[in-house]
Design a protein around this motif. Structure first.
Motif, short mmCIF file in Angstrom:
data_model
loop_
_atom_site.label_atom_id
_atom_site.label_comp_id
_atom_site.label_asym_id
_atom_site.label_seq_id
_atom_site.Cartn_x
_atom_site.Cartn_y
_atom_site.Cartn_z
N TRP A 1 41.98 41.83 39.17
CA TRP A 1 42.19 41.00 40.36
C TRP A 1 42.38 41.87 41.59
O TRP A 1 41.79 41.63 42.66
CB TRP A 1 43.43 40.12 40.15
CG TRP A 1 43.91 39.45 41.40
CD1 TRP A 1 43.46 38.29 41.96
CD2 TRP A 1 44.95 39.94 42.29
NE1 TRP A 1 44.14 38.02 43.12
CE2 TRP A 1 45.05 39.01 43.35
CE3 TRP A 1 45.78 41.05 42.28
CZ2 TRP A 1 45.97 39.16 44.38
CZ3 TRP A 1 46.70 41.21 43.31
CH2 TRP A 1 46.77 40.27 44.35
N HIS A 2 43.19 42.90 41.45
CA HIS A 2 43.49 43.80 42.56
C HIS A 2 42.23 44.52 43.04
O HIS A 2 41.97 44.63 44.26
CB HIS A 2 44.54 44.82 42.11
CG HIS A 2 45.14 45.62 43.21
ND1 HIS A 2 44.65 46.85 43.57
CD2 HIS A 2 46.19 45.38 44.04
CE1 HIS A 2 45.37 47.34 44.56
NE2 HIS A 2 46.30 46.47 44.87
N PHE A 3 41.42 45.01 42.11
CA PHE A 3 40.18 45.71 42.47
C PHE A 3 39.20 44.76 43.14
O PHE A 3 38.54 45.11 44.12
CB PHE A 3 39.57 46.35 41.23
CG PHE A 3 38.37 47.23 41.52
CD1 PHE A 3 38.29 47.94 42.71
CD2 PHE A 3 37.35 47.35 40.60
CE1 PHE A 3 37.19 48.77 42.98
CE2 PHE A 3 36.25 48.16 40.87
CZ PHE A 3 36.17 48.86 42.06
N ALA A 4 39.10 43.51 42.64
CA ALA A 4 38.21 42.51 43.24
C ALA A 4 38.61 42.25 44.68
O ALA A 4 37.74 42.15 45.57
CB ALA A 4 38.26 41.21 42.43
N LEU A 5 39.90 42.15 44.94
CA LEU A 5 40.38 41.87 46.30
C LEU A 5 39.98 42.98 47.26
O LEU A 5 39.42 42.70 48.33
CB LEU A 5 41.91 41.72 46.26
CG LEU A 5 42.63 41.34 47.56
CD1 LEU A 5 43.93 40.62 47.23
CD2 LEU A 5 42.92 42.53 48.46
#
Length: 263
Positions: free
Chosen positions: A54-58
């Protein structure tokens, strides 16, 4: 000559890593991992991977969306136009991977759904040219509280019934906020040209450094007047940093936030 070539090669490799902000998600993985160990519960790998994806996608979505602005402020790091479509597809895959891993973890889906809109709201234009990133101070608080502190706090709540150590989360938020304002020093001129008000381009470098030292003292107070090794590094950076400093120096704060939280 040989040392100079080695240095240039190292810079090229490091910029290849930071271009997509992969280093932030690697740091975030260890932040989540350390938080899992802190609560003394069995390692929840699916939840750990879900929050990391999720963090990388953001951050990847933010890099792609803002590539035109980044071309000016970060010429060594911006995402090239021809990579936009495949990277947008990667963002979709990362979100799907995050959701899949979360399902495997067995936790209530409600908490993942809380995080989903945070992924895209940060850079998007919500009304005309207004967006979270263009609102004075809100962009810094958004990153500190919603992108970094909230998921780590939710992880702890999902893993344990123990009362959380709220002061450690306050300290994490302060350190990320320091890092966000620190990064704004790098982009002061470009942000001003794009009508994005930040502390550095509104109040100047000297006042910005005073604000950062005040925030560091606040963290010092939260930690019961104990200085961590990361604090000493931050002080040294603040004494020498300005808008024209080596771009790699601006990627040190995330590591300091990690060390500050874990130690």
């Amino acid at each position: 000559m040989l040392l100079n070539k080695a240095y240039l090669l190292l810079r090229k490799m490091l910029f290849g890593l930071v271009k997509y902000r992969l280093h932030l998600s690697v740091i975030y993985f260890f932040l989540l991992y350390g938080n899992n160990l802190k609560v003394k519960e069995p390692l929840d790998i699916p939840l750990l991977l879900s929050l990391t994806f999720w963090h990388f996608a953001l951050f990847l979505f933010d890099r792609i969306y803002d590539r035109a602005i980044d071309r000016i402020s970060q010429p060594d790091e911006y995402v090239k136009d021809h990579l936009a479509k495949p990277l947008y597809s990667l963002v979709g895959l990362l979100v799907a991977a995050s959701l899949s891993a979360y399902f495997v973890s067995g936790h209530p889906i409600f908490y993942w759904l809380i995080l989903l809109p945070i992924t895209f709201l940060y850079p998007l234009k919500l009304y005309k040219n207004y967006r979270v990133k263009s609102i004075f101070l809100l962009k810094n608080l958004y990153s500190a509280l919603l992108i970094f502190v909230l998921p780590v706090y939710l992880q702890q709540q999902l893993l344990s019934t123990q009362q959380p150590d709220l002061l450690s989360f306050v300290s994490l938020g302060i350190y990320v906020l320091i890092g966000e304002i620190f990064w704004d020093i790098r982009d002061a001129s470009v942000d001003k040209a794009n009508q994005t008000l930040t502390i550095p381009n509104l109040l100047g470098l000297t006042v910005t450094k005073v604000v950062l030292f005040v925030l560091m003292f606040a963290d010092f107070w939260v930690k019961d007047f104990q200085l961590t090794s990361s604090a000493y590094v931050y002080v040294a950076l603040l004494l020498i940093i300005d808008e024209h400093s080596d771009r790699l120096l601006f990627h040190v704060p995330p590591l300091l936030a990690l060390l500050n939280f874990l130690l």
